[in-house]
Design an enzyme around this catalytic site. Structure first.
Site, short mmCIF file in Angstrom:
data_model
loop_
_atom_site.label_atom_id
_atom_site.label_comp_id
_atom_site.label_asym_id
_atom_site.label_seq_id
_atom_site.Cartn_x
_atom_site.Cartn_y
_atom_site.Cartn_z
NE ARG A 54 -0.72 -12.86 -4.34
CZ ARG A 54 -0.93 -14.17 -4.53
NH1 ARG A 54 -0.43 -15.01 -3.68
NH2 ARG A 54 -1.60 -14.61 -5.56
CB THR A 55 -5.16 -7.32 -4.18
OG1 THR A 55 -3.95 -7.52 -4.90
CG2 THR A 55 -5.44 -5.84 -4.06
CE LYS A 83 -29.20 -9.68 -10.96
NZ LYS A 83 -29.84 -8.99 -9.84
NE ARG A 104 -6.76 -7.14 -8.84
CZ ARG A 104 -5.81 -7.98 -8.44
NH1 ARG A 104 -5.91 -9.27 -8.72
NH2 ARG A 104 -4.76 -7.55 -7.77
CG HIS A 132 -1.66 -3.88 -8.43
ND1 HIS A 132 -2.37 -3.57 -7.29
CD2 HIS A 132 -1.54 -5.23 -8.46
CE1 HIS A 132 -2.67 -4.69 -6.66
NE2 HIS A 132 -2.18 -5.71 -7.35
N1 CP Z 1 -0.14 -9.34 -6.27
C1 CP Z 1 -1.44 -9.46 -6.56
O1 CP Z 1 -2.09 -8.51 -7.03
O2 CP Z 1 -1.95 -10.70 -6.27
P1 CP Z 1 -3.47 -11.10 -6.46
O3 CP Z 1 -3.77 -11.07 -7.93
O4 CP Z 1 -3.59 -12.46 -5.85
O5 CP Z 1 -4.30 -10.05 -5.74
#
Ligand code: CP
Length: 306
Positions: A54-55, A83, A104, A132
């Site tokens: 999603r993100t 590396k 991320r 998040h």
């Molecule tokens: N909600 C969320 O962060 O989903 P993903 O891990 O799929 O990005």
């Protein structure tokens, strides 16, 4: 870096700025053609050192729908991190190629380090068990659209409240709104960390803890379910023991309000039975859609595009 806005934690945004993002997200839905070329010639880099559906994809869809372009990687092993390159060097390099970076990383604090190394805005798409913030913007937009308000709500958070970064960010965001009460539903081993409790106590927000979803359900306006995260456990036996602590099904939902909003940041494993998906209170796929709209608004905001 001076004059560059980043989004590392949800508290980097004022309530007025969050209201603005929600308004822009709604305007994007109402007037999509006004936005379809607004980021032409702008590039978003998505640097995902940890898996995501999603993100990452909603960020990429957001930039494409704004008329911009995307580049990046979806796993550390397809980048020079494999590396031994540092996050600092990766981000400093990608800042030469892109106008804005969403990242991320499994390590808490990695986006803070990144933000010190580049002149382009950094968006934290999740750092370890820490924060998040764009999930929180997604959650706030979903609540606003479904409930029409962000105050006067009883919010239940259920599942892994210890490692659940979406939970920590959402609590930090919602304790700034009036008359919000939190009901924290978790096994004893996965309770909300002390530092979050201290923050709730500092502002005097009402909160309670329970291990019983059934006991909590009748009073909730929002039920925010979360997954027990296998990747955060050191011990596989503990994960197996705790992973099915809560399973929301139609039988349990009989205890809930008619206008409950059931949310989940996703991915889900077993914690919401698929039979719940057709219940009108199930908002988690709508929530995923809201994520694209609010990330479009955030990209515009951080790029300084009106
Ligand atoms: N909600 C969320 O962060 O989903 P993903 O891990 O799929 O990005």
């Amino acid at each position: 870096m001076e004059n560059v806005r980043n989004l590392i934690n949800i508290t980097d945004l004022t309530l007025d700025e969050i209201d603005h993002l929600i308004e822009v997200a709604d305007d994007i839905v109402a007037n999509p053609t006004d936005y379809q070329d607004i980021c032409r010639h702008k590039k978003l880099a998505t640097l995902f050192f940890e898996p995501s559906t999603r993100t990452r994809l909603s960020f990429e869809a957001a930039m494409l729908e704004l008329g911009g372009s995307v580049l990046g990687f979806s796993e550390a092993k397809s980048s020079s991190a494999a590396k031994g390159e540092s996050v600092s060097d990766t981000v400093r390099t990608v800042g030469c190629y892109a106008d804005i970076i969403a990242m991320r990383h499994p390590k808490e604090g990695a986006p803070i380090v990144a933000a010190q190394k580049t002149v382009v805005p950094i968006i934290n798409g999740g750092d370890g068990g820490h924060f998040h913030p764009t999930q929180t913007l997604t959650d706030l937009l979903t609540i606003k659209r479904r409930k029409g308000r962000l105050n006067n709500l009883v919010v239940g958070l259920c599942g892994d409240l210890q490692f659940g970064r979406t939970v920590h960010s959402l609590i930090e965001a919602m304790l700034r709104y009036e008359n919000v009460e939190f009901v924290l539903i978790s096994p004893n081993e996965l309770r909300v960390p002390e530092y979050i409790k201290e923050k709730m106590n500092e502002v005097g927000v009402k909160w309670t803890e329970t291990t019983s979803l059934e006991e909590a359900l009748p009073k909730l306006d929002i039920l925010y379910m979360t997954r027990v995260q296998r990747e955060r456990f050191f011990n596989q036996e503990d994960y197996i023991r705790l992973k099915d602590s809560y399973i929301l099904d139609l039988a349990k939902l009989k205890l809930a309000k008619e206008d409950l909003s059931i949310m989940h940041p996703l991915p889900r494993v077993n914690e919401i039975s698929v039979e719940v998906d057709d219940d009108p209170r199930a908002d988690y796929f709508f929530q995923a859609l809201c994520g694209k709209h609010v990330r479009m608004a955030l990209i515009l905001f951080l790029l300084g595009i009106k």
